[in-house]
Design an enzyme around this catalytic site. Structure first.
Site, short mmCIF file in Angstrom:
data_model
loop_
_atom_site.label_atom_id
_atom_site.label_comp_id
_atom_site.label_asym_id
_atom_site.label_seq_id
_atom_site.Cartn_x
_atom_site.Cartn_y
_atom_site.Cartn_z
N TRP A 1 -3.39 -24.99 -8.48
CA TRP A 1 -3.90 -24.61 -9.84
C TRP A 1 -5.13 -23.89 -9.77
O TRP A 1 -5.66 -23.01 -10.62
CB TRP A 1 -4.02 -26.15 -10.70
CG TRP A 1 -2.61 -26.53 -11.16
CD1 TRP A 1 -2.19 -27.49 -10.59
CD2 TRP A 1 -1.54 -25.93 -11.83
NE1 TRP A 1 -0.83 -27.47 -11.36
CE2 TRP A 1 -0.41 -26.66 -12.16
CE3 TRP A 1 -1.54 -24.63 -12.75
CZ2 TRP A 1 0.45 -26.27 -12.96
CZ3 TRP A 1 -0.78 -24.18 -13.51
CH2 TRP A 1 0.43 -24.77 -13.67
N ASP B 1 -11.54 -28.23 -14.06
CA ASP B 1 -10.17 -28.40 -14.72
C ASP B 1 -9.85 -29.55 -14.54
O ASP B 1 -9.48 -30.21 -13.02
CB ASP B 1 -9.12 -27.25 -14.20
CG ASP B 1 -7.69 -27.60 -14.47
OD1 ASP B 1 -7.50 -28.47 -15.30
OD2 ASP B 1 -7.10 -26.75 -13.91
N LYS C 1 -0.44 -33.90 -19.27
CA LYS C 1 -0.29 -34.58 -17.95
C LYS C 1 -0.80 -36.20 -18.46
O LYS C 1 0.03 -37.08 -18.04
CB LYS C 1 -1.33 -34.09 -17.09
CG LYS C 1 -1.19 -32.54 -16.71
CD LYS C 1 0.13 -32.22 -16.02
CE LYS C 1 0.48 -30.78 -16.28
NZ LYS C 1 -0.27 -29.61 -15.70
C1 LIG Z 1 -0.34 -28.31 -15.62
C2 LIG Z 1 -1.64 -27.93 -15.16
C3 LIG Z 1 -2.10 -26.65 -15.82
C4 LIG Z 1 -1.51 -25.87 -16.67
O1 LIG Z 1 -1.30 -26.57 -17.90
P1 LIG Z 1 -0.62 -25.68 -19.30
O2 LIG Z 1 -0.87 -26.65 -20.24
O3 LIG Z 1 0.87 -25.86 -18.76
O4 LIG Z 1 -1.00 -24.33 -19.38
C5 LIG Z 1 -3.44 -26.41 -15.28
N1 LIG Z 1 -4.24 -26.87 -14.41
C6 LIG Z 1 -3.91 -28.19 -13.86
C7 LIG Z 1 -4.53 -29.07 -12.88
C8 LIG Z 1 -2.36 -28.77 -14.30
O5 LIG Z 1 -2.01 -29.90 -13.88
#
Ligand SMILES: *Cc1c(COP(=O)(O)O)cnc(C)c1O
Length: 360
Positions: free
Chosen positions: A103, A173, A197
């Protein structure tokens, strides 16, 4: 099990607290006397305004978000933030990124389209199985920010100690660890995450941004991509993801009732320990991440033999456990045990894996 539900170890969209789903069900046909479902409501109505206001306030209470930070609800998931962050924050056109897995790598690729990216540390040499030492990085003075992915969902590594940014703005993030433990918001300039998530339905990112980082000199940037647009309009410049915000709000209330993030962290540590203790004594399975950087949320593990891994996945599926296949870049298996995964689910999975091991 109630409702005949399965234990769902998906990395996202992921399992939700049953209590929240039940509440949503109960309010489905007529939300609190409004005569309609939340998904049928005008986002400009008083009743919806109360839903979004309460969601924001509950999140502020949970995380202790200081008044000089804005909370924004933006569509496009976490992925759009890979672009919005450099577009809005690169004043000098330069940022430092730490590469710790899939990511952060994706975020780096997007930031490179906007400006200069300095990858100051990386764990690529060992397939992202650890967090590199970031206590004394080479950070140019005119760097606009330092970027991390605080929990790598695919590789299962997490930051237990934030990098030394040497006074620069930290951007994180937190998608796959959002609200899994207490967070000192003032350590960051921006915290963001896709909510599917650890919080709610997909299609929404929450961005917590220090007010002084919101610029009003970006008039050439498409209006939807400016943080200012979302901040000035209470996340309702256009129709927001009303439904996801509503469900997230319910999860915030659920977490408050549970005792807040301190309590959630205790539960998560206790739950993850069940799994890691199993991995550490197993002769068949092993975790892929160094013990000190292991995630509480996403646990990749392998047998060392891809054919046997596939057998395990089929075996667990037959026993009623879903979504344990590891990401193709890591292989093996991955158990995502977010806030909403009960300890009983982890215990049951461990029992199943023990049984497999005994039979093989
Ligand atoms: C799933 C995820 C993303 C992407 O998320 P989307 O909502 O599908 O764009 C980005 N960063 C991390 C750490 C993730 O687990």
């Amino acid at each position: 099990m109630k409702y005949n539900r399965t234990y769902n170890f998906s990395a996202g969209p992921a399992t939700m607290p049953e209590e929240v789903l039940e509440e949503v069900r109960d309010e489905m046909m007529n939300y609190r006397g409004s005569g309609m479902c939340v998904m049928e409501m005008s986002h400009r109505s008083k009743v919806y305004q109360q839903i979004i206001d309460e969601a924001e306030q509950d999140l502020r209470d949970l995380m202790g978000i200081p008044d000089n930070y804005k909370v924004l609800f933006i569509q496009g998931g976490a992925t759009l933030q890979f672009s919005m962050i450099p577009m809005n924050l690169m004043k000098n056109g330069k940022a430092v990124y730490i590469e710790t897995g899939a990511w952060s790598k994706k975020a780096i690729a997007e930031a490179k389209k906007v400006g200069e990216v300095i990858v100051a540390a990386s764990s690529k040499d060992k397939n992202y199985t650890y967090i590199p030492d970031c206590s004394d990085l080479d950070i140019p003075e005119d760097t606009d920010y330092v970027y991390i992915c605080e929990n790598e969902t695919i590789h299962g590594v997490t930051w237990n100690k934030l990098p030394n940014t040497k006074g620069h703005v930290l951007v994180s993030d937190q998608s796959s660890m959002f609200l899994s433990k207490p967070c000192n918001v003032s350590d960051y300039g921006v915290i963001y995450g896709g909510v599917q998530k650890n919080i709610g339905p997909a299609g929404l990112a929450i961005v917590i941004i220090r007010e002084d980082l919101i610029r009003d000199d970006l008039t050439d940037l498409p209006i939807y991509l400016q943080y200012k647009t979302h901040a000035d309009n209470g996340s309702m410049y256009n129709t927001p993801n009303c439904w996801a915000i509503y469900v997230c709000g319910k999860v915030f209330k659920y977490l408050k009732k549970l005792g807040g993030l301190e309590e959630m962290e205790k539960i998560n540590i206790d739950k993850a320990k069940v799994f890691y203790d199993f991995l550490d004594q197993s002769k068949l399975f092993k975790g892929t991440v160094v013990p000190e950087d292991r995630s509480l949320m996403n646990i990749p593990f392998v047998t060392g033999d891809p054919d046997l891994d596939a057998e395990v996945i089929a075996y667990t599926k037959k026993a009623g456990f879903e979504n344990l296949k590891g990401h193709k870049s890591v292989g093996g298996l991955r158990a995502s045990i977010y806030n909403a995964m009960p300890k009983d689910g982890v215990i049951a999975l461990v029992d199943c894996l023990k049984k497999f091991e005994a039979e093989h």
